[in-house]
Scaffold this motif. Structure first.
Motif, PDB file in Angstrom:
ATOM      1  N   ARG A   1       7.942  26.631  50.073  1.00 58.65           N
ATOM      2  CA  ARG A   1       6.486  26.622  49.853  1.00 58.65           C
ATOM      3  C   ARG A   1       5.931  28.151  50.175  1.00 58.65           C
ATOM      4  O   ARG A   1       5.057  28.669  49.252  1.00 58.65           O
ATOM      5  CB  ARG A   1       5.811  25.665  50.774  1.00 58.65           C
ATOM      6  CG  ARG A   1       4.253  25.442  50.368  1.00 58.65           C
ATOM      7  CD  ARG A   1       3.609  24.235  51.155  1.00 58.65           C
ATOM      8  NE  ARG A   1       3.347  24.832  52.593  1.00 58.65           N
ATOM      9  CZ  ARG A   1       2.531  25.591  52.932  1.00 58.65           C
ATOM     10  NH1 ARG A   1       1.402  26.088  52.102  1.00 58.65           N
ATOM     11  NH2 ARG A   1       2.422  25.922  54.131  1.00 58.65           N
ATOM     12  N   LEU A   2       6.091  28.512  51.249  1.00 55.24           N
ATOM     13  CA  LEU A   2       5.337  29.818  51.753  1.00 55.24           C
ATOM     14  C   LEU A   2       5.759  31.240  51.045  1.00 55.24           C
ATOM     15  O   LEU A   2       5.292  31.984  51.047  1.00 55.24           O
ATOM     16  CB  LEU A   2       5.499  29.960  53.300  1.00 55.24           C
ATOM     17  CG  LEU A   2       4.585  28.987  54.134  1.00 55.24           C
ATOM     18  CD1 LEU A   2       4.808  29.072  55.572  1.00 55.24           C
ATOM     19  CD2 LEU A   2       3.133  29.319  53.917  1.00 55.24           C
TER      20      LEU A   2
ATOM     21  N   ASP B   1      -4.134  23.601  55.819  1.00 56.03           N
ATOM     22  CA  ASP B   1      -3.761  24.709  56.487  1.00 56.03           C
ATOM     23  C   ASP B   1      -2.675  25.393  55.874  1.00 56.03           C
ATOM     24  O   ASP B   1      -1.547  25.805  56.518  1.00 56.03           O
ATOM     25  CB  ASP B   1      -3.096  24.153  58.154  1.00 56.03           C
ATOM     26  CG  ASP B   1      -4.565  23.704  58.945  1.00 56.03           C
ATOM     27  OD1 ASP B   1      -5.558  24.491  58.717  1.00 56.03           O
ATOM     28  OD2 ASP B   1      -4.284  22.707  59.711  1.00 56.03           O
ATOM     29  N   ALA B   2      -2.773  25.829  54.569  1.00 55.89           N
ATOM     30  CA  ALA B   2      -1.612  26.081  53.973  1.00 55.89           C
ATOM     31  C   ALA B   2      -1.251  27.390  54.462  1.00 55.89           C
ATOM     32  O   ALA B   2      -0.066  27.816  53.996  1.00 55.89           O
ATOM     33  CB  ALA B   2      -2.384  26.276  52.315  1.00 55.89           C
ATOM     34  N   GLU B   3      -1.970  28.377  55.124  1.00 53.98           N
ATOM     35  CA  GLU B   3      -1.242  29.475  55.599  1.00 53.98           C
ATOM     36  C   GLU B   3      -0.581  29.556  56.702  1.00 53.98           C
ATOM     37  O   GLU B   3       0.571  30.024  56.843  1.00 53.98           O
ATOM     38  CB  GLU B   3      -2.453  30.571  55.889  1.00 53.98           C
ATOM     39  CG  GLU B   3      -3.471  30.935  54.651  1.00 53.98           C
ATOM     40  CD  GLU B   3      -2.717  31.869  53.692  1.00 53.98           C
ATOM     41  OE1 GLU B   3      -1.817  32.331  54.246  1.00 53.98           O
ATOM     42  OE2 GLU B   3      -3.011  31.791  52.499  1.00 53.98           O
TER      43      GLU B   3
ATOM     44  N   MET C   1      -0.577  26.786  43.661  1.00 53.85           N
ATOM     45  CA  MET C   1      -0.546  25.503  43.831  1.00 53.85           C
ATOM     46  C   MET C   1       0.026  25.215  45.547  1.00 53.85           C
ATOM     47  O   MET C   1      -0.473  24.549  46.186  1.00 53.85           O
ATOM     48  CB  MET C   1       1.022  25.137  42.903  1.00 53.85           C
ATOM     49  CG  MET C   1       0.737  25.168  41.671  1.00 53.85           C
ATOM     50  SD  MET C   1       0.225  23.545  40.999  1.00 53.85           S
ATOM     51  CE  MET C   1       1.758  22.572  41.178  1.00 53.85           C
ATOM     52  N   HIS C   2       0.822  26.226  45.859  1.00 53.96           N
ATOM     53  CA  HIS C   2       1.292  26.001  47.188  1.00 53.96           C
ATOM     54  C   HIS C   2       0.271  26.346  48.200  1.00 53.96           C
ATOM     55  O   HIS C   2       0.538  26.060  49.482  1.00 53.96           O
ATOM     56  CB  HIS C   2       2.444  27.065  47.412  1.00 53.96           C
ATOM     57  CG  HIS C   2       3.739  26.464  46.557  1.00 53.96           C
ATOM     58  ND1 HIS C   2       4.782  27.508  46.540  1.00 53.96           N
ATOM     59  CD2 HIS C   2       3.999  25.628  45.753  1.00 53.96           C
ATOM     60  CE1 HIS C   2       5.723  26.997  45.926  1.00 53.96           C
ATOM     61  NE2 HIS C   2       5.176  25.675  45.285  1.00 53.96           N
ATOM     62  N   HIS C   3      -0.860  27.110  47.932  1.00 60.54           N
ATOM     63  CA  HIS C   3      -1.851  27.321  48.753  1.00 60.54           C
ATOM     64  C   HIS C   3      -3.005  26.440  48.537  1.00 60.54           C
ATOM     65  O   HIS C   3      -4.151  26.696  49.167  1.00 60.54           O
ATOM     66  CB  HIS C   3      -2.004  28.740  48.857  1.00 60.54           C
ATOM     67  CG  HIS C   3      -0.981  29.490  49.617  1.00 60.54           C
ATOM     68  ND1 HIS C   3      -1.026  30.038  50.940  1.00 60.54           N
ATOM     69  CD2 HIS C   3       0.025  30.116  49.240  1.00 60.54           C
ATOM     70  CE1 HIS C   3       0.065  30.772  51.300  1.00 60.54           C
ATOM     71  NE2 HIS C   3       0.791  30.570  49.931  1.00 60.54           N
ATOM     72  N   ASN C   4      -3.074  25.471  47.901  1.00 62.29           N
ATOM     73  CA  ASN C   4      -4.354  24.533  47.595  1.00 62.29           C
ATOM     74  C   ASN C   4      -4.367  23.460  48.970  1.00 62.29           C
ATOM     75  O   ASN C   4      -3.589  22.801  49.166  1.00 62.29           O
ATOM     76  CB  ASN C   4      -3.725  23.444  46.512  1.00 62.29           C
ATOM     77  CG  ASN C   4      -4.903  22.887  45.948  1.00 62.29           C
ATOM     78  OD1 ASN C   4      -5.622  22.074  46.615  1.00 62.29           O
ATOM     79  ND2 ASN C   4      -5.308  22.858  44.653  1.00 62.29           N
ATOM     80  N   GLU C   5      -5.395  23.962  49.487  1.00 62.50           N
ATOM     81  CA  GLU C   5      -5.762  23.140  50.633  1.00 62.50           C
ATOM     82  C   GLU C   5      -6.087  21.564  50.499  1.00 62.50           C
ATOM     83  O   GLU C   5      -5.797  20.978  51.496  1.00 62.50           O
ATOM     84  CB  GLU C   5      -7.089  23.618  51.272  1.00 62.50           C
ATOM     85  CG  GLU C   5      -6.836  25.306  51.903  1.00 62.50           C
ATOM     86  CD  GLU C   5      -6.166  25.254  53.193  1.00 62.50           C
ATOM     87  OE1 GLU C   5      -6.382  24.167  53.814  1.00 62.50           O
ATOM     88  OE2 GLU C   5      -5.550  26.086  53.500  1.00 62.50           O
ATOM     89  N   ASN C   6      -6.323  21.236  49.254  1.00 57.69           N
ATOM     90  CA  ASN C   6      -6.439  19.671  49.015  1.00 57.69           C
ATOM     91  C   ASN C   6      -4.981  19.148  49.254  1.00 57.69           C
ATOM     92  O   ASN C   6      -4.867  18.272  49.427  1.00 57.69           O
ATOM     93  CB  ASN C   6      -7.155  19.457  47.732  1.00 57.69           C
ATOM     94  CG  ASN C   6      -8.409  19.946  47.774  1.00 57.69           C
ATOM     95  OD1 ASN C   6      -9.177  19.682  48.643  1.00 57.69           O
ATOM     96  ND2 ASN C   6      -8.969  20.419  46.528  1.00 57.69           N
ATOM     97  N   ILE C   7      -3.841  20.021  48.978  1.00 60.13           N
ATOM     98  CA  ILE C   7      -2.682  19.322  48.957  1.00 60.13           C
ATOM     99  C   ILE C   7      -1.914  19.754  49.956  1.00 60.13           C
ATOM    100  O   ILE C   7      -1.101  19.096  50.637  1.00 60.13           O
ATOM    101  CB  ILE C   7      -1.919  19.899  47.649  1.00 60.13           C
ATOM    102  CG1 ILE C   7      -2.715  19.414  46.249  1.00 60.13           C
ATOM    103  CG2 ILE C   7      -0.366  19.377  47.655  1.00 60.13           C
ATOM    104  CD1 ILE C   7      -1.984  20.156  45.143  1.00 60.13           C
TER     105      ILE C   7
END
Length: 518
Positions: free
Chosen positions: A373-374, A420-422, A411-417
């Motif tokens: 993801r990251l 704390d995506a970072e 997609m991978h940094h969408n906070e709704n999904i």
């Protein structure tokens, strides 16, 4: 010759009028008449491809971030060029990257790397299907599991190189080590002989520079594909004079072509183009393609060599980036590393677990998924188009043949999904039911009929490397921060800020775990 100046002036004037008239008509068409004129977005982007060129070439890989700004201003669908749309809506991904509906690629994407005869370079979905079909069994999960002894041998060579490096007491550039590992694996599997990058005590850093040069040239000149073709025509010394890092690319393409001729020569009675003896074993990707039901025109040496070249370049680099990013995050989060080691000690106390057993370990696989993801190894948008049907996005009718892109980073940094995506949070994958939901939005390998063919191989390489290296070695980061893994430039692959030295570590201790291969 007195007549020359008036005639020349008249010609120049006429050409100027034609040029201005054409430019004005083109602007009017693109801004108000084009089927894409209805879509929101910056007028300058709709008017000219130089807008994208400025962000990607002059600002070095910044157009993806400019597209993100467009979405913040204009909404989930934007026109990003005279010919292309971009969508930022996770729920639309499975529609655009469909498994059952035909999707063409964009020449703007496939033309970047000078391999139009490969499956990756195929624009038309029918041609892609023909080229891809005989490759699918070669990269199936069942086939990759049978590859485990070779994969383990490569991991042991990697560990041996790291142990030797420890004696130097100098920082190790982890991307070089991992790129040597992943490249040797994919070359061994696809060509039947290794490049032996792992045998080099330095882990062949030149190959990493070469891969970086390939993608940078592709991005900077993707609007001028003839320049990439020119490199193919020039003598090697001239190319090296222009860009020294491109030299090994030419060498590798020449070697791929030589091997293709060798195999075809050996498999065809009465055909003898070379006096060399074939030393490659049966069962390579070359053989799989040559023995397939591909049309004869698809089995010529030039096409087969392009196919294998793209497999090698893509199969090594992306997985190496993933392992490098994972190394940073595990060493930056000792609690995560401790939990990983605890699981391995509990579920694999003797270091003898099989790949299948690794695939069922909850935290190990969660670490792998969070790393995918990251990393966003492919940071750029991957355009698709519907060849003959309108695609609908909400109330928007997208004309047939229109390239539409989506970007994995968004997609991978969408906070709704991914809240704390970072942050590196493997725990988000631990709940089996939640994992099923989140995997829908994990698109590191894209999706649909044209997704990356090497998913099972990449996952096997990652699991075996993580489970072995982080048990065998104690390491600490050396002058490395999150800015050395955070994507700041889209050069097709995700690159950190300019001037980054990459992820470097000091090898502090070898634990000497008595696992498999010792």
């Amino acid at each position: 010759m007195g007549w020359w100046h008036p005639v020349a002036a008249q010609c120049i004037f006429a050409l100027s009028v034609i040029g201005v008239t054409y430019g004005a008509w083109l602007a009017i068409y693109r801004l108000w008449i084009s089927p894409l004129a209805q879509f929101p977005g910056p007028k300058l982007a709709a008017l000219t491809m130089w807008y994208e060129f400025y962000y990607d070439s002059f600002l070095e890989g910044q157009y993806t971030f400019q597209i993100a700004e467009m979405h913040r201003k204009y909404g989930p669908i934007v026109r990003i060029s005279p010919f292309e749309l971009h969508i930022d809506d996770p729920e639309y991904y499975d529609v655009l990257y469909s498994r059952d509906k035909p999707r063409n690629k964009s020449l703007h994407l496939t033309g970047m790397f000078g391999a139009p005869a490969s499956a990756f370079g195929s624009v038309d979905h029918r041609r892609h299907r023909i080229r891809r079909q005989p490759m699918n069994p070669f990269f199936s999960q069942q086939r990759i599991r049978k590859l485990e002894p070779m994969l383990r041998a490569m991991v042991m060579k990697l560990c041996s190189g790291i142990r030797t490096w420890k004696e130097r007491n100098t920082p190790l550039h982890m991307y070089h080590a991992f790129n040597a590992y992943t490249t040797d694996v994919v070359v061994e599997y696809s060509m039947g002989e290794s490049f032996h990058y792992l045998d080099d005590p330095e882990f062949t850093p030149q190959w990493s520079k070469t891969i970086e040069a390939i993608v940078q040239v592709g991005v900077q000149f993707k609007q001028f594909r003839w320049i990439i073709g020119l490199f193919e025509l020039l003598p090697r010394w001239a190319v090296v004079l222009i860009n020294p890092d491109i030299g090994p690319v030419i060498d590798q393409k020449v070697e791929s072509l030589r091997l293709a001729n060798l195999i075809i020569d050996s498999e065809t009675p009465g055909r003898s183009l070379t006096h060399e003896k074939l030393s490659l074993p049966k069962g390579t990707l070359f053989h799989a393609l040559l023995d397939s039901r591909l049309p004869e025109e698809e089995k010529v040496p030039g096409r087969l060599s392009q196919e294998v070249f793209t497999v090698i370049a893509a199969g090594g680099e992306t997985t190496a980036k993933n392992l490098t990013t994972l190394t940073f995050h595990l060493l930056s989060n000792p609690d995560k590393l401790h939990r990983l080691r605890d699981e391995l000690a509990q579920l694999d106390p003797n270091g003898t677990a099989t790949l299948v057993e690794y695939e069922s370990m909850p935290y190990l696989t969660s670490v792998m998924l969070e790393g995918l993801r990251l990393t966003n190894a492919i940071a750029t948008r991957l355009q698709r188009s519907s060849p003959d049907q309108i695609m609908m996005y909400k109330d928007w009718a997208i004309p047939p043949g229109t390239p539409v892109g989506m970007t994995s980073m968004f997609m991978h940094h969408n906070e709704n999904i991914f809240p704390d995506a970072e942050k590196f949070i493997p725990e988000r994958w631990m709940n089996p039911e939640k994992r099923k939901v989140l995997e829908k939005y994990l698109v590191a390998f894209s999706k649909g009929s044209r997704q990356c063919i090497g998913i099972p191989l990449a996952r096997a390489e990652i699991l075996l490397a993580i489970a072995t290296i982080f048990r065998e070695f104690e390491m600490e980061l050396y002058e490395t921060t999150v800015d050395d893994v955070r994507i700041a430039r889209d050069m097709f692959n995700g690159h950190p800020k300019k001037g980054s030295q990459g992820v470097r570590v000091m090898i502090k201790k070898w634990n000497g775990h008595p696992g498999r291969g010792k």
